[in-house]
Design a protein around this motif. Structure first.
Motif, mmCIF file in Angstrom:
data_model
loop_
_atom_site.group_PDB
_atom_site.id
_atom_site.type_symbol
_atom_site.label_atom_id
_atom_site.label_comp_id
_atom_site.label_asym_id
_atom_site.label_seq_id
_atom_site.Cartn_x
_atom_site.Cartn_y
_atom_site.Cartn_z
ATOM 1 N N TYR A 187 -35.419 -6.667 26.277
ATOM 2 C CA TYR A 187 -34.418 -7.051 25.035
ATOM 3 C C TYR A 187 -35.020 -7.551 23.954
ATOM 4 N N VAL A 188 -34.622 -7.587 22.880
ATOM 5 C CA VAL A 188 -34.654 -8.874 21.970
ATOM 6 C C VAL A 188 -33.652 -9.665 21.776
ATOM 7 N N LEU A 189 -34.301 -10.984 21.270
ATOM 8 C CA LEU A 189 -33.313 -11.572 21.141
ATOM 9 C C LEU A 189 -33.299 -12.077 19.671
ATOM 10 N N VAL A 190 -32.160 -12.946 19.252
ATOM 11 C CA VAL A 190 -32.122 -13.923 18.233
ATOM 12 C C VAL A 190 -31.534 -14.841 18.278
ATOM 13 N N ARG A 191 -32.067 -15.995 17.370
ATOM 14 C CA ARG A 191 -31.260 -17.559 17.628
ATOM 15 C C ARG A 191 -31.379 -17.783 16.624
ATOM 16 N N ALA A 234 -30.538 -4.818 23.898
ATOM 17 C CA ALA A 234 -31.342 -4.185 24.848
ATOM 18 C C ALA A 234 -32.126 -2.898 24.168
ATOM 19 N N PHE A 235 -33.158 -2.330 24.541
ATOM 20 C CA PHE A 235 -33.387 -1.291 24.444
ATOM 21 C C PHE A 235 -34.568 -0.656 24.778
ATOM 22 N N GLU A 236 -34.833 1.085 24.508
ATOM 23 C CA GLU A 236 -36.491 2.143 25.517
ATOM 24 C C GLU A 236 -36.796 1.403 24.894
ATOM 25 N N ALA A 237 -38.284 2.276 25.528
ATOM 26 C CA ALA A 237 -39.513 1.607 25.322
ATOM 27 C C ALA A 237 -39.903 2.574 23.856
ATOM 28 N N GLY A 238 -40.735 1.846 23.141
ATOM 29 C CA GLY A 238 -41.053 2.584 22.037
ATOM 30 C C GLY A 238 -40.320 1.776 20.403
ATOM 31 N N ASP A 239 -39.049 1.731 21.147
ATOM 32 C CA ASP A 239 -38.115 1.521 20.074
ATOM 33 C C ASP A 239 -39.171 0.925 18.818
ATOM 34 N N ILE A 240 -39.576 -0.714 19.518
ATOM 35 C CA ILE A 240 -39.312 -2.015 18.702
ATOM 36 C C ILE A 240 -40.737 -2.090 19.234
ATOM 37 N N ASP A 241 -42.031 -2.829 18.409
ATOM 38 C CA ASP A 241 -43.299 -3.594 19.438
ATOM 39 C C ASP A 241 -43.017 -5.306 19.182
ATOM 40 N N PRO A 242 -43.835 -5.228 20.192
ATOM 41 C CA PRO A 242 -43.334 -7.717 20.292
ATOM 42 C C PRO A 242 -44.212 -7.961 19.131
ATOM 43 N N ALA A 243 -44.556 -7.160 18.019
ATOM 44 C CA ALA A 243 -45.286 -7.608 16.635
ATOM 45 C C ALA A 243 -44.073 -8.688 15.694
#
Length: 283
Positions: A59-63, A72-81
């Motif tokens: 998951y990527v989350l925004v406060r 939620a996203f699939e592996a490789g969709d975005i990078d932790p950076a």
């Protein structure tokens, strides 16, 4: 010159149109005046007792202010950076330029802040459902029973399940439905039911559809929404991803919604609350 009287007009995808409305200030303050305080990433695996499936979720989350948005996203969709790059960014920039999962998380945070689920529950517009403290199995069964409780189906009705978790398969059966499971990452349910990857096969056949909010992140939500509208099939969305985004389509394709804001049930052993929304005539 093109004759616009005979040229069909293709409508903008539903989610993209919602983004444009938010950017125009239709749903609250201009997003350019708000900032994503933090953007963060969760990657976890779960294997429930008695099962043979390990669910891998990212998951990527925004406060934003007093609210969180997630997708939620699939592996490789975005990078932790992206967490470092996007934290502190004006929300309108994320809505225009971010990769799709982060755009959905930002949109979810904005709509959640404009109208928090807890306020909808207090106003009677949504039904708060308290998930009990306990083990992952106890909490998953309670959550999925709450989702299946939004279905109003005849015995034996075929229910498309787009995004498969085994407790929800069981909950649909307990409601008298026959699940038609569809998922990109599973081959079979815990009980050996085959899981198709062909969403269209399910959408053409189902008498009701239950879809995960992850369809917002992978771009399939618009297709599901339009197909259910066209066929007049009830659409229930169970959303950790984009719960406030899915809420925007209640009554215009979505007939019921289980909205589970962060922290999600699998990330806590304490009581948490999800919110059930229904259209006026139910699901």
């Amino acid at each position: 010159m093109t004759d616009t009287r005979t040229t069909p007009v293709t409508p903008a995808p539903a989610v993209d149109a919602l983004v444009e409305e938010v950017l125009a200030g239709v749903h609250g303050p201009p997003p350019s005046e708000t900032v994503a305080t933090s953007v963060f990433w969760i990657h976890h695996g779960t294997r429930l007792a008695g099962g043979d499936t390990t669910y891998l979720n990212q998951y990527v989350l925004v406060r934003l202010g007093g609210s969180f948005g997630g997708c939620a996203f699939e592996a490789g969709d975005i990078d932790p950076a992206i967490c470092r790059e996007a934290s502190g960014t004006p929300l309108d920039t994320l809505l225009r330029e971010a990769p799709r999962p982060l755009r959905i998380a930002a949109l979810d945070a904005y709509l959640s802040e404009a109208r928090p689920h807890r306020e909808a529950g207090a106003a009677g517009d949504a039904e708060p459902v308290v998930l009990p403290a306990g083990t992952p199995e106890v909490r998953a069964r309670a959550r999925d029973a709450a989702i299946a409780g939004l279905l109003d189906i005849a015995p034996g009705a075929e229910v498309g399940l787009i995004g498969v978790v085994n407790p929800l398969v069981a909950a649909i059966r307990e409601r008298g439905g026959t699940p038609l499971p569809c998922d990109f990452n599973l081959k079979a349910t815990q009980w050996g039911d085959p899981v198709t990857t062909d969403m269209h096969e399910v959408l053409d056949r189902a008498e009701a559809v239950v879809a995960t909010g992850m369809t917002l992140g992978n771009g399939s939500f618009d297709t599901i929404l339009e197909r259910c509208r066209t066929r007049g099939v009830p659409l229930v969305v169970y959303a950790q991803s984009g719960s406030a985004v899915a809420r925007a389509f209640l009554g215009s394709g979505v007939t019921a919604l289980s909205a589970e804001p962060f922290p999600f049930s699998q990330l806590s052993a304490e009581e948490t609350v999800l919110y059930r929304y229904r259209t006026a005539d139910g699901a």
